[in-house]
Write a protein that holds these residues in place. Sequence first.
Motif, mmCIF file in Angstrom:
data_model
loop_
_atom_site.group_PDB
_atom_site.id
_atom_site.type_symbol
_atom_site.label_atom_id
_atom_site.label_comp_id
_atom_site.label_asym_id
_atom_site.label_seq_id
_atom_site.Cartn_x
_atom_site.Cartn_y
_atom_site.Cartn_z
ATOM 1 N N MET A 100 0.834 -1.197 0.000
ATOM 2 C CA MET A 100 0.000 0.000 0.000
ATOM 3 C C MET A 100 0.870 1.248 0.000
ATOM 4 N N THR A 101 0.494 2.210 -0.819
ATOM 5 C CA THR A 101 1.228 3.469 -0.875
ATOM 6 C C THR A 101 0.345 4.686 -0.600
ATOM 7 N N THR A 102 -0.923 4.629 -0.992
ATOM 8 C CA THR A 102 -1.825 5.758 -0.770
ATOM 9 C C THR A 102 -3.266 5.270 -0.851
ATOM 10 N N ASP A 103 -4.201 6.123 -0.427
ATOM 11 C CA ASP A 103 -5.632 5.782 -0.429
ATOM 12 C C ASP A 103 -5.866 4.448 0.279
ATOM 13 N N ALA A 104 -5.297 4.326 1.470
ATOM 14 C CA ALA A 104 -5.501 3.133 2.286
ATOM 15 C C ALA A 104 -5.934 3.560 3.676
ATOM 16 N N HIS A 105 -6.662 2.666 4.339
ATOM 17 C CA HIS A 105 -7.192 2.951 5.670
ATOM 18 C C HIS A 105 -6.803 1.819 6.608
ATOM 19 N N ALA A 106 -6.388 2.170 7.808
ATOM 20 C CA ALA A 106 -6.011 1.166 8.805
ATOM 21 C C ALA A 106 -6.912 1.281 10.024
ATOM 22 N N ARG A 107 -7.317 0.134 10.532
ATOM 23 C CA ARG A 107 -8.018 0.073 11.817
ATOM 24 C C ARG A 107 -7.130 -0.716 12.764
ATOM 25 N N LEU A 108 -6.592 -0.025 13.751
ATOM 26 C CA LEU A 108 -5.680 -0.610 14.726
ATOM 27 C C LEU A 108 -6.465 -0.867 16.011
ATOM 28 N N MET A 109 -6.551 -2.128 16.401
ATOM 29 C CA MET A 109 -7.394 -2.522 17.536
ATOM 30 C C MET A 109 -6.559 -3.188 18.619
ATOM 31 N N VAL A 110 -6.832 -2.823 19.860
ATOM 32 C CA VAL A 110 -6.157 -3.435 21.006
ATOM 33 C C VAL A 110 -7.218 -3.851 22.015
ATOM 34 N N THR A 111 -7.248 -5.125 22.366
ATOM 35 C CA THR A 111 -8.162 -5.605 23.402
ATOM 36 C C THR A 111 -7.371 -6.143 24.587
ATOM 37 N N ARG A 112 -8.084 -6.439 25.664
ATOM 38 C CA ARG A 112 -7.424 -6.951 26.869
ATOM 39 C C ARG A 112 -6.988 -8.399 26.705
ATOM 40 N N GLY A 113 -7.350 -9.015 25.599
ATOM 41 C CA GLY A 113 -6.838 -10.344 25.288
ATOM 42 C C GLY A 113 -7.787 -11.467 25.660
ATOM 43 N N VAL A 114 -7.282 -12.688 25.568
ATOM 44 C CA VAL A 114 -8.091 -13.900 25.759
ATOM 45 C C VAL A 114 -8.362 -14.122 27.237
ATOM 46 N N LYS A 115 -9.622 -14.402 27.551
ATOM 47 C CA LYS A 115 -10.037 -14.625 28.937
ATOM 48 C C LYS A 115 -9.978 -16.120 29.273
ATOM 49 N N THR A 116 -9.784 -16.405 30.524
ATOM 50 C CA THR A 116 -9.770 -17.808 30.952
ATOM 51 C C THR A 116 -11.179 -18.347 31.158
ATOM 52 N N ARG A 117 -12.129 -17.453 31.456
ATOM 53 C CA ARG A 117 -13.533 -17.833 31.647
ATOM 54 C C ARG A 117 -14.399 -16.729 31.051
ATOM 55 N N PRO A 118 -15.629 -17.033 30.650
ATOM 56 C CA PRO A 118 -16.454 -16.052 29.934
ATOM 57 C C PRO A 118 -17.180 -15.067 30.853
ATOM 58 N N PHE A 119 -16.408 -14.309 31.642
ATOM 59 C CA PHE A 119 -16.980 -13.315 32.547
ATOM 60 C C PHE A 119 -16.186 -12.024 32.449
ATOM 61 N N GLN A 120 -16.724 -10.935 33.010
ATOM 62 C CA GLN A 120 -16.196 -9.624 32.690
ATOM 63 C C GLN A 120 -14.956 -9.212 33.474
ATOM 64 N N HIS A 121 -14.650 -9.791 34.614
ATOM 65 C CA HIS A 121 -13.565 -9.252 35.427
ATOM 66 C C HIS A 121 -12.257 -9.221 34.632
ATOM 67 N N PRO A 122 -11.570 -8.071 34.619
ATOM 68 C CA PRO A 122 -10.358 -7.964 33.808
ATOM 69 C C PRO A 122 -9.247 -8.922 34.225
#
Length: 302
Positions: A100-122
Amino acid sequence: MNQKVTTHQAEEDARNADLKIYVNGRILPKAEAVVSVYDSGFMLGDGVWEGLRLYNGTWAFAAEHMDRLFQALKAIDLDIGMDRAEVMAALAETQAANAMTTDAHARLMVTRGVKTRPFQHPSLSRSGPTVVIIMEHSKPLLPRPVRLATVPHLRGLPMTQDPKLNSHSKLNCILACIAAEKAGADEALMLDVHGFVNTTNACNFFIVRKGAVWTSTGDYCMNGITRQKVIDLCRANDIPVFEKNFSLVETFDADEAFLTGTFGAQTPVGEIDGRVIGSGALGPVTERIRSLYRDLIAQECA
């Protein structure tokens, strides 16, 4: 007349079928770029993101985007495990992989990562963050000015979910967009908690009245980088500009209206709640700001 338009509408580009995606340090084919169903971003919307635009080999306003990303990461207490130079290197690696050189778009995403159990506590996210960069060849394609509809969904208070945070949790804005589409519009015009005109579900909002440019105070909206560049350009070029509270009454009889965002830069608004704004076409002040912004991009991304 009823042609569907979105503020992120782009020309079709066959190259996007074979994109390469950055996932946690690896460059993968689009079909293989996946994250776990236990990822905290998928499961809870626990993460932040940035959108960047590539012009002439340079990511426009990259320093400001990195400032906003790392501010957001600190706000949600998430250690990305990378410094700014490493994030920019990951962008460059993904860009090179996609030629890519021009007319490109990037979406940079950062999450807290993979959880050990399916609940909200960080504390259940123990494997480190997930970092993803999606890039697309994209040239904006807008066949007409967008139509807005005012919706009941508000941009809220900082003590609930601060609208200045570029969070993965976008459901409030998505519901606003759905409400606007149900009303026959392209995008939602959202008010703040006091009933003043604020922003749309995806972009910052401006009006022009008697040659002066107005936008919201910024207290209840994403303080967009393109938004600030427009304000700065107006101040530097003797265009009166005001960050202020204003109502729908003042909006409906504006001479012009436009949206700002990283993807579309300045997008004209032709209609709000069935009222034609000005001539319903791109207005002269918006056109001048567009020209000034193009010059700024040419200087920034020479």
